[in-house]
Design a protein around this motif. Structure first.
Motif, PDB file in Angstrom:
ATOM      1  N   SER A 257       3.994   1.594  -7.657  1.00 52.93           N
ATOM      2  CA  SER A 257       3.355   0.288  -7.860  1.00 52.93           C
ATOM      3  C   SER A 257       4.107  -0.594  -8.846  1.00 52.93           C
ATOM      4  CB  SER A 257       1.916   0.465  -8.345  1.00 52.93           C
ATOM      5  OG  SER A 257       1.157   1.111  -7.348  1.00 52.93           O
TER       6      SER A 257
ATOM      7  N   ALA B 181       2.176   1.850  -3.466  1.00 54.33           N
ATOM      8  CA  ALA B 181       1.115   2.400  -4.320  1.00 54.33           C
ATOM      9  C   ALA B 181       0.889   3.878  -4.022  1.00 54.33           C
ATOM     10  CB  ALA B 181      -0.174   1.604  -4.134  1.00 54.33           C
TER      11      ALA B 181
ATOM     12  N   GLN C 231       0.843  -1.206   0.000  1.00 57.16           N
ATOM     13  CA  GLN C 231       0.000   0.000   0.000  1.00 57.16           C
ATOM     14  C   GLN C 231       0.879   1.258   0.000  1.00 57.16           C
ATOM     15  OE1 GLN C 231      -2.553   0.337   3.458  1.00 57.16           O
ATOM     16  NE2 GLN C 231      -3.990   1.629   2.360  1.00 57.16           N
TER      17      GLN C 231
END
Length: 168
Positions: free
Chosen positions: A25, A20, A17
């Motif tokens: 990512s 991202a 997370q």
């Protein structure tokens, strides 16, 4: 019945997370069936120099957690960290590391922690084109250019490695 290959863990979900949210990512997280808990284990698994491994080490400065990013072939000089922070510094214990970062020792990444903390990065990391750091588990690592890694970690570049002792 066919034998299945052992499951190799992916990046820790909190770290995935964090990647991202930082727009990373597309960073390749590599997983290994054997642990990459130590810098030597990670370097051997990746096939890189020990100094290309980033150790994410937690210290306590006047009771507050601080992250120090150090290359895998060097040791942190606690007195230099203390001087850089203007605080009394000591190594954090395993419980403090987990509470501050949300990760166990051996899998602490350079960012994506549960607690926001000061980050010091040793300048020696900049000697490489690419460095490798833990991705939140003792079996996962990821590569980044060192300047980018330090920037995403919110780190301040300092000289906190132990000086080499001359041979006698």
């Amino acid at each position: 019945m066919t034998e299945q290959a052992p499951q190799v863990p992916a990046a820790h979900p909190r770290f995935a997370q964090a990647l991202a949210s930082l727009g990373l990512s597309d960073v390749e997280v590599r997983s290994f069936p054997d642990a990459t808990r130590t810098a030597k284990e990670a370097a051997d698994a990746i096939g890189c120099e020990l100094s290309q491994i980033v150790k994410s080490l937690i210290f306590e400065a006047d009771g507050e957690p601080v992250l120090v990013l150090m290359d895998g072939s060097s040791r942190v000089d606690v007195a230099r960290v203390s001087e850089a922070l203007g605080a009394t510094v000591k190594r954090a214990n395993a419980a403090t590391v987990r509470a501050a970062t949300g990760y166990a020792i051996g899998g602490v990444p350079p960012f994506g922690h549960v607690t926001e903390m000061r980050v010091l990065a040793d300048r020696g990391l900049l000697a490489h084109e690419t460095v490798w750091a833990a991705a939140g588990t003792p079996h996962t690592v990821f590569p980044l250019p060192p300047k980018e890694l330090v920037e995403h970690a919110g780190g301040t570049l300092v000289d906190v490695r132990e000086a080499a002792t001359p041979a006698t």
